[in-house]
Design a protein around this motif. Structure first.
Motif, short mmCIF file in Angstrom:
data_model
loop_
_atom_site.label_atom_id
_atom_site.label_comp_id
_atom_site.label_asym_id
_atom_site.label_seq_id
_atom_site.Cartn_x
_atom_site.Cartn_y
_atom_site.Cartn_z
N GLU A 32 0.83 -1.21 0.00
CA GLU A 32 0.00 0.00 0.00
C GLU A 32 0.86 1.26 0.00
O GLU A 32 0.55 2.22 -0.70
CB GLU A 32 -0.95 -0.02 1.20
CG GLU A 32 -2.02 -1.08 1.07
CD GLU A 32 -2.83 -1.29 2.34
OE1 GLU A 32 -2.58 -0.59 3.34
OE2 GLU A 32 -3.71 -2.16 2.31
N GLN A 35 2.38 1.64 -3.48
CA GLN A 35 1.34 2.07 -4.42
C GLN A 35 1.03 3.56 -4.23
O GLN A 35 0.86 4.29 -5.21
CB GLN A 35 0.07 1.24 -4.23
CG GLN A 35 0.22 -0.17 -4.77
CD GLN A 35 -0.94 -1.06 -4.39
OE1 GLN A 35 -1.61 -0.84 -3.38
NE2 GLN A 35 -1.16 -2.09 -5.17
N PHE A 36 0.98 4.02 -2.99
CA PHE A 36 0.75 5.44 -2.73
C PHE A 36 1.89 6.28 -3.31
O PHE A 36 1.65 7.31 -3.95
CB PHE A 36 0.62 5.70 -1.22
CG PHE A 36 0.50 7.16 -0.90
CD1 PHE A 36 -0.70 7.83 -1.07
CD2 PHE A 36 1.60 7.87 -0.45
CE1 PHE A 36 -0.81 9.18 -0.78
CE2 PHE A 36 1.51 9.22 -0.16
CZ PHE A 36 0.30 9.88 -0.34
N SER A 37 3.12 5.83 -3.11
CA SER A 37 4.27 6.56 -3.65
C SER A 37 4.20 6.63 -5.17
O SER A 37 4.51 7.67 -5.75
CB SER A 37 5.57 5.88 -3.24
OG SER A 37 5.75 5.96 -1.85
N LEU A 38 3.79 5.54 -5.79
CA LEU A 38 3.67 5.53 -7.25
C LEU A 38 2.63 6.54 -7.73
O LEU A 38 2.85 7.27 -8.70
CB LEU A 38 3.29 4.13 -7.75
CG LEU A 38 4.40 3.09 -7.71
CD1 LEU A 38 3.82 1.70 -7.95
CD2 LEU A 38 5.46 3.40 -8.76
N ARG A 39 1.50 6.59 -7.04
CA ARG A 39 0.43 7.52 -7.44
C ARG A 39 0.80 8.97 -7.14
O ARG A 39 0.53 9.87 -7.93
CB ARG A 39 -0.87 7.16 -6.73
CG ARG A 39 -1.56 5.95 -7.28
CD ARG A 39 -2.96 5.80 -6.72
NE ARG A 39 -2.98 5.73 -5.26
CZ ARG A 39 -2.93 4.61 -4.56
NH1 ARG A 39 -2.84 3.46 -5.17
NH2 ARG A 39 -2.97 4.64 -3.25
N ALA A 40 1.41 9.19 -5.97
CA ALA A 40 1.69 10.56 -5.54
C ALA A 40 2.87 11.19 -6.27
O ALA A 40 2.92 12.40 -6.45
CB ALA A 40 1.95 10.57 -4.03
N ARG A 41 3.82 10.35 -6.69
CA ARG A 41 5.04 10.91 -7.29
C ARG A 41 5.35 10.21 -8.60
O ARG A 41 6.47 9.75 -8.82
CB ARG A 41 6.19 10.73 -6.30
CG ARG A 41 5.94 11.47 -5.01
CD ARG A 41 7.09 11.27 -4.04
NE ARG A 41 6.67 11.66 -2.72
CZ ARG A 41 6.48 10.82 -1.71
NH1 ARG A 41 6.70 9.55 -1.86
NH2 ARG A 41 6.11 11.27 -0.54
N TRP A 42 4.40 10.16 -9.48
CA TRP A 42 4.55 9.42 -10.74
C TRP A 42 5.66 9.96 -11.62
O TRP A 42 6.20 9.26 -12.46
CB TRP A 42 3.24 9.35 -11.50
CG TRP A 42 2.71 10.70 -11.90
CD1 TRP A 42 1.88 11.49 -11.19
CD2 TRP A 42 3.00 11.40 -13.11
NE1 TRP A 42 1.64 12.66 -11.86
CE2 TRP A 42 2.30 12.63 -13.05
CE3 TRP A 42 3.77 11.12 -14.22
CZ2 TRP A 42 2.37 13.56 -14.08
CZ3 TRP A 42 3.83 12.06 -15.24
CH2 TRP A 42 3.13 13.26 -15.16
N LEU A 47 10.53 6.02 -9.92
CA LEU A 47 9.31 5.31 -10.31
C LEU A 47 9.58 3.84 -10.66
O LEU A 47 8.89 2.95 -10.17
CB LEU A 47 8.64 6.01 -11.49
CG LEU A 47 7.29 5.43 -11.92
CD1 LEU A 47 6.26 5.61 -10.83
CD2 LEU A 47 6.83 6.10 -13.20
N ARG A 51 8.21 0.45 -8.78
CA ARG A 51 7.46 -0.59 -9.49
C ARG A 51 8.08 -1.96 -9.24
O ARG A 51 7.38 -2.94 -9.03
CB ARG A 51 7.41 -0.29 -10.98
CG ARG A 51 6.41 0.76 -11.34
CD ARG A 51 6.33 0.90 -12.84
NE ARG A 51 5.31 1.87 -13.19
CZ ARG A 51 5.30 2.57 -14.30
NH1 ARG A 51 6.26 2.39 -15.18
NH2 ARG A 51 4.34 3.43 -14.54
#
Length: 77
Positions: A32, A35-42, A47, A51
């Motif tokens: 989680e 996933q938050f880091s991916l969404r917040a700092r795409w 990145l 992933r």
């Protein structure tokens, strides 16, 4: 869920089951967070690293939950 671990007497090992639950909870929290880091700092240069971390964490989680099964979601979801 994975079958209960048993001792030589055939009784479930509560310590082993508790440890497995703690590990699964920790891995789920890690997924989680990544996933938050991916969404917040795409746009972050990290990145691809996130992933990879998410993929490895998911694989570990699914392997612990169902050693004979497969990840039911496609990679990158």
């Amino acid at each position: 869920m994975a079958p209960a671990n048993t001792t030589t007497g055939g009784a479930p090992s509560l310590d082993a089951d508790a440890e497995l639950e703690r590990t699964l909870d920790s891995l789920q929290a890690r997924m989680e967070a990544v996933q938050f880091s991916l969404r917040a700092r795409w746009a972050s240069p990290r990145l691809e690293l996130w992933r990879c971390d998410l993929r490895e964490t998911r694989e570990t989680w699914f392997r612990l939950v169902d050693p004979a099964g497969q990840d039911p979601t496609p990679e990158g979801s």
